[in-house]
Design a protein around this motif. Structure first.
Motif, PDB file in Angstrom:
ATOM      1  N   GLY A  27       0.048 -10.925   6.024  1.00  0.00           N
ATOM      2  CA  GLY A  27       0.918  -9.748   5.930  1.00  0.00           C
ATOM      3  C   GLY A  27       0.249  -8.505   6.489  1.00  0.00           C
ATOM      4  N   GLY A  28      -1.058  -8.387   6.265  1.00  0.00           N
ATOM      5  CA  GLY A  28      -1.803  -7.240   6.783  1.00  0.00           C
ATOM      6  C   GLY A  28      -1.831  -7.214   8.300  1.00  0.00           C
ATOM      7  N   LEU A  29      -1.934  -8.383   8.914  1.00  0.00           N
ATOM      8  CA  LEU A  29      -1.915  -8.447  10.376  1.00  0.00           C
ATOM      9  C   LEU A  29      -0.555  -8.020  10.931  1.00  0.00           C
ATOM     10  N   ILE A  30       0.513  -8.419  10.255  1.00  0.00           N
ATOM     11  CA  ILE A  30       1.857  -7.991  10.677  1.00  0.00           C
ATOM     12  C   ILE A  30       1.992  -6.478  10.533  1.00  0.00           C
ATOM     13  N   ALA A  31       1.580  -5.943   9.380  1.00  0.00           N
ATOM     14  CA  ALA A  31       1.652  -4.495   9.158  1.00  0.00           C
ATOM     15  C   ALA A  31       0.769  -3.746  10.157  1.00  0.00           C
ATOM     16  N   ALA A  32      -0.387  -4.327  10.488  1.00  0.00           N
ATOM     17  CA  ALA A  32      -1.299  -3.695  11.442  1.00  0.00           C
ATOM     18  C   ALA A  32      -0.680  -3.628  12.831  1.00  0.00           C
ATOM     19  N   ALA A  33       0.017  -4.682  13.238  1.00  0.00           N
ATOM     20  CA  ALA A  33       0.658  -4.680  14.558  1.00  0.00           C
ATOM     21  C   ALA A  33       1.720  -3.576  14.636  1.00  0.00           C
ATOM     22  N   ILE A  34       2.493  -3.431  13.578  1.00  0.00           N
ATOM     23  CA  ILE A  34       3.525  -2.387  13.551  1.00  0.00           C
ATOM     24  C   ILE A  34       2.867  -1.011  13.513  1.00  0.00           C
ATOM     25  N   GLY A  35       1.877  -0.840  12.648  1.00  0.00           N
ATOM     26  CA  GLY A  35       1.182   0.445  12.545  1.00  0.00           C
ATOM     27  C   GLY A  35       0.460   0.814  13.821  1.00  0.00           C
ATOM     28  N   MET A  36      -0.140  -0.169  14.494  1.00  0.00           N
ATOM     29  CA  MET A  36      -0.850   0.109  15.732  1.00  0.00           C
ATOM     30  C   MET A  36       0.111   0.547  16.829  1.00  0.00           C
ATOM     31  N   SER A  37       1.320   0.014  16.813  1.00  0.00           N
ATOM     32  CA  SER A  37       2.332   0.462  17.777  1.00  0.00           C
ATOM     33  C   SER A  37       2.608   1.948  17.599  1.00  0.00           C
TER      34      SER A  37
END
Length: 182
Positions: free
Chosen positions: A87-97
């Motif tokens: 879940g953190g990797l998914i949130a990180a991808a969105i946040g990094m965008s």
């Protein structure tokens, strides 16, 4: 004369001192919408709920194992850490965008602190997962518990900076501003 009205009219919202920095102009503009949204609703705040809950619960289950030495808690921690990592990797991808596409985020120290803390959390969570893989019980004490405690602390601090970005700097909010900078 009601002093709360004069105080609130002269003090920008939120009425708490900034931890890192503040720009009063950002209180008054329309805000910068998220670059990853559905029907205008930003997805990053939604995507962080489960990883935060999983990693906080992993800390709780590590304490449960420490107190009881019951294998159930060791297995629960392994699953919670794994789910928190995914879940953190998914949130990180969105946040990094948002971090890469919204200039205001990169201009704020809170944006950098939030990003660096979250990368650190993901690295520590991956390390914690690898440490336990194969024998969920053997490495909880002391290192697994210590890493979970550090991850929980960093998550709280990172959440504060994320809230600074949303509430103080109006980033990732529903607004009519430019996606780069209003």
């Amino acid at each position: 004369m009601d002093t709360s009205e004069t105080t609130s009219a002269s003090t920008p919202f939120p009425n708490i001192p900034p931890i890192i920095e503040s720009d009063d102009r950002e209180y008054r503009d329309t805000g910068v919408p998220s670059t990853v949204a559905i029907a205008g609703h930003p997805l990053h705040p939604l995507s962080v709920i489960f990883p935060i809950a999983f990693l906080a619960a992993a800390l709780g289950s590590d304490f449960g194992y420490w107190l009881t030495r019951d294998f159930f808690w060791a297995r629960a921690s392994l699953w919670l850490i794994g789910l928190g990592l995914i879940g953190g990797l998914i949130a990180a991808a969105i946040g990094m965008s948002d971090f890469l596409k919204i200039e205001r985020v990169r201009k704020r120290k809170a944006g950098w602190a939030h990003m660096i803390l979250n990368v650190s959390i993901l690295v520590l969570t991956l390390l914690n997962f690898i440490l336990r893989w194969g024998d969920a019980e053997a490495r909880i004490l002391p290192w697994g518990l210590l890493i979970s405690l550090v991850v929980g602390t960093l998550t709280s601090v990172s959440g504060w900076f994320g809230a600074e970005l949303s509430y103080r700097h109006k980033i990732g909010v529903v607004g009519a501003g430019s996606k780069r900078y209003p």
